[in-house]
Each structure stands twice: as structure tokens, then as C-alpha cells.
Scaffold this active site. Sequence first.
Site, PDB file in Angstrom:
ATOM      1  N   ASP A 220     -58.363 -38.357  30.613  1.00 37.13           N
ATOM      2  CA  ASP A 220     -59.573 -38.348  31.442  1.00 37.13           C
ATOM      3  C   ASP A 220     -60.175 -39.750  31.529  1.00 37.13           C
ATOM      4  O   ASP A 220     -60.094 -40.525  30.573  1.00 37.13           O
ATOM      5  CB  ASP A 220     -60.588 -37.373  30.831  1.00 37.13           C
ATOM      6  CG  ASP A 220     -61.720 -37.050  31.796  1.00 37.13           C
ATOM      7  OD1 ASP A 220     -61.573 -37.304  33.010  1.00 37.13           O
ATOM      8  OD2 ASP A 220     -62.757 -36.551  31.345  1.00 37.13           O
TER       9      ASP A 220
ATOM     10  N   ARG B 124     -63.683 -43.150  36.542  1.00 39.26           N
ATOM     11  CA  ARG B 124     -64.722 -44.074  36.040  1.00 39.26           C
ATOM     12  C   ARG B 124     -64.153 -45.471  35.809  1.00 39.26           C
ATOM     13  O   ARG B 124     -64.815 -46.471  36.030  1.00 39.26           O
ATOM     14  CB  ARG B 124     -65.331 -43.511  34.751  1.00 39.26           C
ATOM     15  CG  ARG B 124     -66.428 -42.496  35.030  1.00 39.26           C
ATOM     16  CD  ARG B 124     -66.737 -41.703  33.815  1.00 39.26           C
ATOM     17  NE  ARG B 124     -65.680 -40.744  33.524  1.00 39.26           N
ATOM     18  CZ  ARG B 124     -65.477 -40.195  32.338  1.00 39.26           C
ATOM     19  NH1 ARG B 124     -66.247 -40.523  31.331  1.00 39.26           N
ATOM     20  NH2 ARG B 124     -64.510 -39.327  32.170  1.00 39.26           N
TER      21      ARG B 124
ATOM     22  N   ARG C  25     -60.803 -44.495  43.649  1.00 41.04           N
ATOM     23  CA  ARG C  25     -60.377 -43.651  42.521  1.00 41.04           C
ATOM     24  C   ARG C  25     -58.866 -43.660  42.325  1.00 41.04           C
ATOM     25  O   ARG C  25     -58.371 -43.621  41.204  1.00 41.04           O
ATOM     26  CB  ARG C  25     -60.852 -42.211  42.750  1.00 41.04           C
ATOM     27  CG  ARG C  25     -62.352 -42.027  42.677  1.00 41.04           C
ATOM     28  CD  ARG C  25     -62.724 -40.571  42.939  1.00 41.04           C
ATOM     29  NE  ARG C  25     -62.110 -39.682  41.962  1.00 41.04           N
ATOM     30  CZ  ARG C  25     -62.605 -39.466  40.743  1.00 41.04           C
ATOM     31  NH1 ARG C  25     -63.723 -40.044  40.370  1.00 41.04           N
ATOM     32  NH2 ARG C  25     -62.002 -38.659  39.913  1.00 41.04           N
TER      33      ARG C  25
ATOM     34  N   HIS D 183     -56.054 -43.764  39.117  1.00 38.55           N
ATOM     35  CA  HIS D 183     -54.924 -42.889  38.801  1.00 38.55           C
ATOM     36  C   HIS D 183     -53.633 -43.701  38.660  1.00 38.55           C
ATOM     37  O   HIS D 183     -52.784 -43.382  37.834  1.00 38.55           O
ATOM     38  CB  HIS D 183     -54.767 -41.807  39.867  1.00 38.55           C
ATOM     39  CG  HIS D 183     -55.930 -40.847  39.916  1.00 38.55           C
ATOM     40  ND1 HIS D 183     -56.487 -40.314  38.779  1.00 38.55           N
ATOM     41  CD2 HIS D 183     -56.647 -40.358  40.952  1.00 38.55           C
ATOM     42  CE1 HIS D 183     -57.493 -39.514  39.112  1.00 38.55           C
ATOM     43  NE2 HIS D 183     -57.618 -39.535  40.431  1.00 38.55           N
TER      44      HIS D 183
ATOM     45  N   GLU E  76     -57.989 -26.612  38.669  1.00 42.87           N
ATOM     46  CA  GLU E  76     -59.308 -26.888  39.268  1.00 42.87           C
ATOM     47  C   GLU E  76     -59.295 -28.194  40.077  1.00 42.87           C
ATOM     48  O   GLU E  76     -60.197 -28.447  40.874  1.00 42.87           O
ATOM     49  CB  GLU E  76     -60.392 -26.982  38.188  1.00 42.87           C
ATOM     50  CG  GLU E  76     -60.765 -25.636  37.558  1.00 42.87           C
ATOM     51  CD  GLU E  76     -59.707 -25.080  36.624  1.00 42.87           C
ATOM     52  OE1 GLU E  76     -59.051 -25.884  35.928  1.00 42.87           O
ATOM     53  OE2 GLU E  76     -59.502 -23.853  36.619  1.00 42.87           O
TER      54      GLU E  76
ATOM     55  N   ARG F  60     -60.855 -31.380  44.438  1.00 43.65           N
ATOM     56  CA  ARG F  60     -61.158 -32.804  44.713  1.00 43.65           C
ATOM     57  C   ARG F  60     -60.916 -33.111  46.192  1.00 43.65           C
ATOM     58  O   ARG F  60     -60.206 -32.357  46.875  1.00 43.65           O
ATOM     59  CB  ARG F  60     -60.258 -33.682  43.847  1.00 43.65           C
ATOM     60  CG  ARG F  60     -60.610 -33.478  42.392  1.00 43.65           C
ATOM     61  CD  ARG F  60     -60.021 -34.531  41.522  1.00 43.65           C
ATOM     62  NE  ARG F  60     -60.552 -34.329  40.190  1.00 43.65           N
ATOM     63  CZ  ARG F  60     -60.597 -35.240  39.248  1.00 43.65           C
ATOM     64  NH1 ARG F  60     -60.107 -36.445  39.471  1.00 43.65           N
ATOM     65  NH2 ARG F  60     -61.095 -34.979  38.071  1.00 43.65           N
TER      66      ARG F  60
ATOM     67  N   LEU G 215     -37.276 -36.690  22.964  1.00 42.38           N
ATOM     68  CA  LEU G 215     -38.684 -36.402  23.238  1.00 42.38           C
ATOM     69  C   LEU G 215     -38.749 -35.412  24.401  1.00 42.38           C
ATOM     70  O   LEU G 215     -38.132 -35.641  25.441  1.00 42.38           O
ATOM     71  CB  LEU G 215     -39.438 -37.692  23.613  1.00 42.38           C
ATOM     72  CG  LEU G 215     -40.873 -37.496  24.100  1.00 42.38           C
ATOM     73  CD1 LEU G 215     -41.784 -37.046  22.960  1.00 42.38           C
ATOM     74  CD2 LEU G 215     -41.437 -38.777  24.702  1.00 42.38           C
TER      75      LEU G 215
ATOM     76  N   GLU H 135     -55.730 -29.861  15.685  1.00 37.48           N
ATOM     77  CA  GLU H 135     -56.800 -30.820  15.395  1.00 37.48           C
ATOM     78  C   GLU H 135     -57.164 -31.505  16.716  1.00 37.48           C
ATOM     79  O   GLU H 135     -56.268 -31.842  17.509  1.00 37.48           O
ATOM     80  CB  GLU H 135     -56.309 -31.884  14.399  1.00 37.48           C
ATOM     81  CG  GLU H 135     -55.840 -31.311  13.074  1.00 37.48           C
ATOM     82  CD  GLU H 135     -56.966 -30.695  12.250  1.00 37.48           C
ATOM     83  OE1 GLU H 135     -58.118 -31.155  12.355  1.00 37.48           O
ATOM     84  OE2 GLU H 135     -56.684 -29.745  11.503  1.00 37.48           O
TER      85      GLU H 135
END
Length: 239
Positions: free
Chosen positions: A13, A17, A26, A30, A60, A64, A124, A196
Site C-alpha cells: 500500500d 501517496r 498515480r 504503481h 474492491e 477506482r 519460490l 504475525e
Amino acid sequence: MANKIDHLAIIMDGNGRWAKGRGLPRLKGHEAGAQAARKVVEAAKERQIRFLTLYAFSSENWRRPRDEVEGLFRLLEGFIDREVERLVESGIRLHTIGDLSKFPSSLRQKIAMTTEKTQANGELHLSVALNYGGRNEILRGFRRAIRSGLSAEELDEEAFSRCLDTSFMPDPDLLVRTGGERRISNFLLWQLAYTEIYFSDTLWPDFDENALDSAISWFNTRQRRFGMTPEQIEGIPLP
Ligand code: FPP
């Protein structure tokens, strides 16, 4: 002894900003976020983490502006185009979780081609969450369970986990959320039961190897109890 991270999940996130702070659109945030993702994938592999799950597009995120959504799709396609050979060569297997049915067919084809090309890899497991929502995954999981003919008695936690998009991976040991917010945002709701959770104020494009190491160091200070008492975990006999 240090805790072992087998599965690291990340809510990336702060791209918007990061861009705003630089007076950029924006989408530039990204783009920088995709570069950060590339580096973190490499760093996770170097740290022998076997499963890395990245939240790239939530169910969601369709809310945008259209330009941003389309830009994100283009970015993902470009990312796959540029990275596919590197993924193959470096032993990384690509998976996706989420409901891809609403995605543009060109993107779906590229994803299918890449998951197939990397399916022999196992160093991985990189899972990218796309059109992903935890509640939606649980609902789809229930539908799968019902369709597969599981009876109410047969449906236990293990059987249900096998009906989820994440059936091939262990539950996350550590969830990192960048960008300063302290919420789960509908990510891996079933799987995070004993995970965690590390919140970082760093905006995702600035999240680098050092930031990852700080998260890992914090994780290593945690005592994981899975519902037991500290005495049980430390092997101290209870009175
Ligand atoms: C959240 O930042 C980020 C996203 C919704 C998209 C994440 C996508 C990437 C990092 C790029 C592609 C990923 C891969 C794996 C190639 P935000 O826009 O919500 O930021 P804000 O909270 O500052 O507005």
C-alpha cells in the site's frame, strides 16, 4: 532460535501517496511499486522464503477510476512480458489467487502462459492476488466444497482449506502491510488466523531489502504460541 518464515504475505500500500508526494500521476506510483515488487521477490528468494504472496488487485479496486484500473492491467501485462524469462531461470513459480474471470483475456492468457512456463519451478512460489477478496474466496471455497460432494461431517478445516485458492500453500507466517494503514482489507481472511502482522509506515515503492529485513527482525522477536501458554511453548512444566 529465530523463527522461520516459510510464507510471507504483503499488502503493498502507498503507491498513490508516493506519486502524489512527487507531483506525479498515480500510475507512476504503481510503476514504482512494480519495481519494488520485483526487488522484494528477489530478496525473498535470497532469504530462502518459499512462499511469497502479493496483494496486487483487490476485488474492491474495480471502484477506482477506469484509467487507473486499465493502467494497472497494462502494468501487470508489461511486468509479465519483461519478467517471464527471469522467473523461469531463477526457479520462481508463478501462481495467482483470486477470481480472474473478469480480467481482460490478453492478461489472462499471459498469466496462464507464465504459470505454465514456470510450473516446474519450486524454489519460490510467487502468488499474485488479482481480483482477490478474502470473503469472496471463502464463498467460492464453499461452492467448491458443495460441488465436490463433501458432506457436512467431512467438511473440517483441512478439507475446507483444500477448497480455497491457497490450497497449495501453508498459512502465512508473517503479513507485512506498508503505507501506514492498520487493517487487513479483506486479504487472506481464513489463512491469517495465527499470522504475525507487521505494519510499516513506509510507502510501498520505498520498501526495499532493508525494510524487509526490519520486518523479519521484528518477526524474530515474536513468540508464536498458536493458542498455547508461554510456559508450554518454552517447555516449562505447568504447575
Ligand atoms: C496500493 O496503493 C497498491 C495497489 C492497489 C496496486 C498494487 C500494484 C503494484 C505494486 C504493481 C504491480 C504489482 C506486481 C506484482 C507487478 P494505493 O494506490 O492504494 O496507494 P495509496 O493508498 O497511497 O493511494
